[in-house]
Scaffold this motif. Structure first.
Motif, mmCIF file in Angstrom:
data_model
loop_
_atom_site.group_PDB
_atom_site.id
_atom_site.type_symbol
_atom_site.label_atom_id
_atom_site.label_comp_id
_atom_site.label_asym_id
_atom_site.label_seq_id
_atom_site.Cartn_x
_atom_site.Cartn_y
_atom_site.Cartn_z
ATOM 1 N N SER A 63 0.860 -1.355 -0.132
ATOM 2 C CA SER A 63 0.010 0.079 -0.166
ATOM 3 C C SER A 63 0.457 1.393 -0.062
ATOM 4 O O SER A 63 1.978 1.289 0.741
ATOM 5 C CB SER A 63 -0.788 -0.097 1.212
ATOM 6 O OG SER A 63 -1.616 -0.865 1.074
ATOM 7 N N LYS A 89 -5.316 6.147 -1.727
ATOM 8 C CA LYS A 89 -4.388 5.174 -1.636
ATOM 9 C C LYS A 89 -4.270 4.881 -2.317
ATOM 10 O O LYS A 89 -5.062 4.237 -3.788
ATOM 11 C CB LYS A 89 -5.552 5.093 -0.170
ATOM 12 C CG LYS A 89 -4.671 3.193 -0.129
ATOM 13 C CD LYS A 89 -5.944 2.474 1.305
ATOM 14 C CE LYS A 89 -5.895 1.265 1.601
ATOM 15 N NZ LYS A 89 -6.207 0.870 2.017
ATOM 16 N N ILE A 119 -4.915 -0.146 -8.000
ATOM 17 C CA ILE A 119 -6.044 0.509 -7.636
ATOM 18 C C ILE A 119 -5.581 1.576 -7.091
ATOM 19 O O ILE A 119 -5.429 1.385 -6.297
ATOM 20 C CB ILE A 119 -6.930 -0.656 -6.759
ATOM 21 C CG1 ILE A 119 -7.169 -1.977 -7.669
ATOM 22 C CG2 ILE A 119 -7.955 0.010 -6.997
ATOM 23 C CD1 ILE A 119 -7.544 -3.165 -6.735
ATOM 24 N N ASN A 170 -7.063 4.700 -5.518
ATOM 25 C CA ASN A 170 -8.813 5.299 -4.638
ATOM 26 C C ASN A 170 -8.265 6.829 -3.789
ATOM 27 O O ASN A 170 -7.221 7.145 -3.462
ATOM 28 C CB ASN A 170 -9.543 4.886 -3.794
ATOM 29 C CG ASN A 170 -9.633 3.771 -3.922
ATOM 30 O OD1 ASN A 170 -10.394 3.527 -4.809
ATOM 31 N ND2 ASN A 170 -9.040 1.888 -2.866
ATOM 32 N N SER A 215 -9.793 10.538 -2.128
ATOM 33 C CA SER A 215 -11.380 10.834 -1.531
ATOM 34 C C SER A 215 -11.126 11.699 -1.255
ATOM 35 O O SER A 215 -9.638 11.724 -0.833
ATOM 36 C CB SER A 215 -11.331 9.531 -0.308
ATOM 37 O OG SER A 215 -9.996 9.537 0.617
ATOM 38 N N VAL A 220 -15.946 8.341 -3.712
ATOM 39 C CA VAL A 220 -14.510 7.480 -3.865
ATOM 40 C C VAL A 220 -14.272 7.894 -5.773
ATOM 41 O O VAL A 220 -15.359 6.586 -6.161
ATOM 42 C CB VAL A 220 -13.827 6.255 -3.244
ATOM 43 C CG1 VAL A 220 -12.285 6.298 -3.814
ATOM 44 C CG2 VAL A 220 -14.116 6.832 -1.835
ATOM 45 N N GLU A 270 -11.930 5.791 -8.263
ATOM 46 C CA GLU A 270 -11.054 4.881 -8.434
ATOM 47 C C GLU A 270 -10.791 4.398 -9.747
ATOM 48 O O GLU A 270 -11.526 4.310 -10.532
ATOM 49 C CB GLU A 270 -12.145 3.184 -7.901
ATOM 50 C CG GLU A 270 -10.907 2.181 -7.115
ATOM 51 C CD GLU A 270 -11.714 1.017 -6.826
ATOM 52 O OE1 GLU A 270 -11.509 0.877 -5.962
ATOM 53 O OE2 GLU A 270 -12.625 0.031 -7.301
ATOM 54 N N LEU A 275 -8.282 1.656 -12.099
ATOM 55 C CA LEU A 275 -7.837 0.323 -11.853
ATOM 56 C C LEU A 275 -6.676 0.940 -13.513
ATOM 57 O O LEU A 275 -7.186 1.021 -14.294
ATOM 58 C CB LEU A 275 -8.559 -0.315 -12.762
ATOM 59 C CG LEU A 275 -8.438 -2.110 -13.642
ATOM 60 C CD1 LEU A 275 -7.665 -2.505 -11.838
ATOM 61 C CD2 LEU A 275 -9.441 -2.651 -13.275
ATOM 62 N N SER A 310 -13.808 4.813 -12.233
ATOM 63 C CA SER A 310 -15.297 4.476 -11.851
ATOM 64 C C SER A 310 -15.385 5.227 -10.925
ATOM 65 O O SER A 310 -14.600 5.771 -9.841
ATOM 66 C CB SER A 310 -15.822 2.450 -11.598
ATOM 67 O OG SER A 310 -14.835 2.273 -10.766
ATOM 68 N N ARG A 332 -17.286 5.327 -6.878
ATOM 69 C CA ARG A 332 -17.977 4.826 -6.303
ATOM 70 C C ARG A 332 -18.104 5.119 -4.819
ATOM 71 O O ARG A 332 -17.598 6.088 -4.142
ATOM 72 C CB ARG A 332 -17.957 3.316 -5.702
ATOM 73 C CG ARG A 332 -16.413 3.355 -5.348
ATOM 74 C CD ARG A 332 -15.408 1.864 -4.249
ATOM 75 N NE ARG A 332 -14.317 1.959 -3.814
ATOM 76 C CZ ARG A 332 -13.919 1.971 -3.038
ATOM 77 N NH1 ARG A 332 -15.298 1.728 -2.344
ATOM 78 N NH2 ARG A 332 -12.559 2.172 -2.247
ATOM 79 N N CYS A 336 -18.265 5.767 -0.611
ATOM 80 C CA CYS A 336 -17.054 5.020 0.165
ATOM 81 C C CYS A 336 -17.467 4.037 1.455
ATOM 82 O O CYS A 336 -17.029 3.015 1.760
ATOM 83 C CB CYS A 336 -16.831 6.531 1.942
ATOM 84 S SG CYS A 336 -16.213 7.230 0.823
ATOM 85 N N ASN A 338 -19.228 1.815 0.139
ATOM 86 C CA ASN A 338 -19.606 0.516 -0.486
ATOM 87 C C ASN A 338 -20.880 -0.882 -0.516
ATOM 88 O O ASN A 338 -21.050 -1.619 -0.272
ATOM 89 C CB ASN A 338 -18.969 -0.437 -0.874
ATOM 90 C CG ASN A 338 -17.054 -0.845 -0.832
ATOM 91 O OD1 ASN A 338 -16.953 0.481 -2.237
ATOM 92 N ND2 ASN A 338 -16.142 -0.541 -0.333
#
Length: 276
Positions: free
Chosen positions: A106, A118, A150, A152, A154, A161, A163, A165, A179, A181, A183, A185
């Motif tokens: 990470s 992140k 990945i 993210n 925020s 968020v 995101e 890929l 995408s 999304r 927080c 999910n």
């Protein structure tokens, strides 16, 4: 004649009793000689161990000893070929979390006052032939490894968020999807957006510039590749050390069990007849 015969019977009867007693002693001695002997230095059989059990334990000990030898040799080879590097904890503005024992690393940072970024990077999960290699060379290791990122992003005060890929290659970074999304999910299968390669070229370039402004670029992809290569070797050696330690503990427990069993047999006097 009767008085003469009667005294003669007594010696005959006495001789018969003596012969029977001698036969019993001889049989006892033969039985004693036929019993298997035990050596304390190499106890081939014990009162509680059959030949089949002994052979099974010998095979198991041979297998475990061979496995331990192979593991030690492989660990030594990996360390001699290229020493492990101490994992770094910073790359530019990113903090790096190695996550020992896992297949991920990470990276985190703040951008401006309100953005939190992140990045989670996998171990290599794919490969393509290198630019100067054919199919045969690629099989020998001249390949361009693929690592999934990945990303993210925020923002404070927002429950959404962004995101991304991404594909991290040794020579660059590619964005596969973008995408949005929540927080928390709450959606099981949110819409993931189109493939970035299907977007207008100007929009695709704008997404790349957005990430580059936040330090997510080709240099980061190269760093992740070098870091993950070292981590992959570290995890492999850690795995071998764990297996080796498990087998060593198992062998030590069995040796202790055998020692305790032998001690109990000796203390109970069960081996006295065997050691005459």
């Amino acid at each position: 004649m009767a008085p003469l015969i009667r005294p003669l019977r007594k010696p005959l009867l006495s001789l018969s009793s003596s012969s029977s007693s001698s036969s019993k002693i001889l049989a006892s001695q033969l039985e004693e000689q036929q019993r298997p002997r035990i050596s304390l230095l190499n106890p081939k059989f014990s009162s509680a161990q059959s030949p089949r059990t002994y052979i099974s334990e010998m095979r198991r000990s041979t297998f475990e000893g061979n496995l331990l030898r192979l593991l030690r040799n492989e660990i030594r080879y990996e360390l001699d070929r290229s020493p492990l590097n101490q994992p770094v904890t910073k790359f530019e503005s990113f903090s790096v979390d190695d996550r020992p024992g896992e297949k991920w690393i990470s990276l985190t940072r703040k951008f401006g006052d309100k953005e939190d970024i992140k990045i989670e990077a996998t171990m290599p999960d794919g490969a393509l032939p290198g630019p100067d290699s054919g199919a045969v060379d690629a099989a020998e290791g001249d390949v361009n490894l693929h690592i999934t990122l990945i990303v993210n992003i925020s923002k404070e005060g927002s429950d959404n968020v962004l995101e991304f890929l991404c594909s991290a290659w040794s020579d660059g970074l590619e964005v596969e999807k973008l995408s949005i999304r929540k927080c928390d999910n709450v959606l099981d299968k949110p819409y993931g957006g189109p493939e970035c390669k299907d977007l207008d070229d100007q929009l695709d370039d704008a997404i790349l510039e957005f990430l580059e402004e936040r330090g997510i670029n080709d240099e980061l992809a190269a760093f992740v590749h070098a870091y993950v290569k070292n981590k992959e070797k570290t995890e492999f050696i850690r795995w071998m050390e764990t297996v080796k330690s498990f087998i060593e503990r198992k062998v030590a427990c069995r040796i202790q069990s055998v020692y305790l069993r032998r001690s109990t047999e000796l203390s109970d006097g069960k081996l006295n007849n065997w050691l005459r």
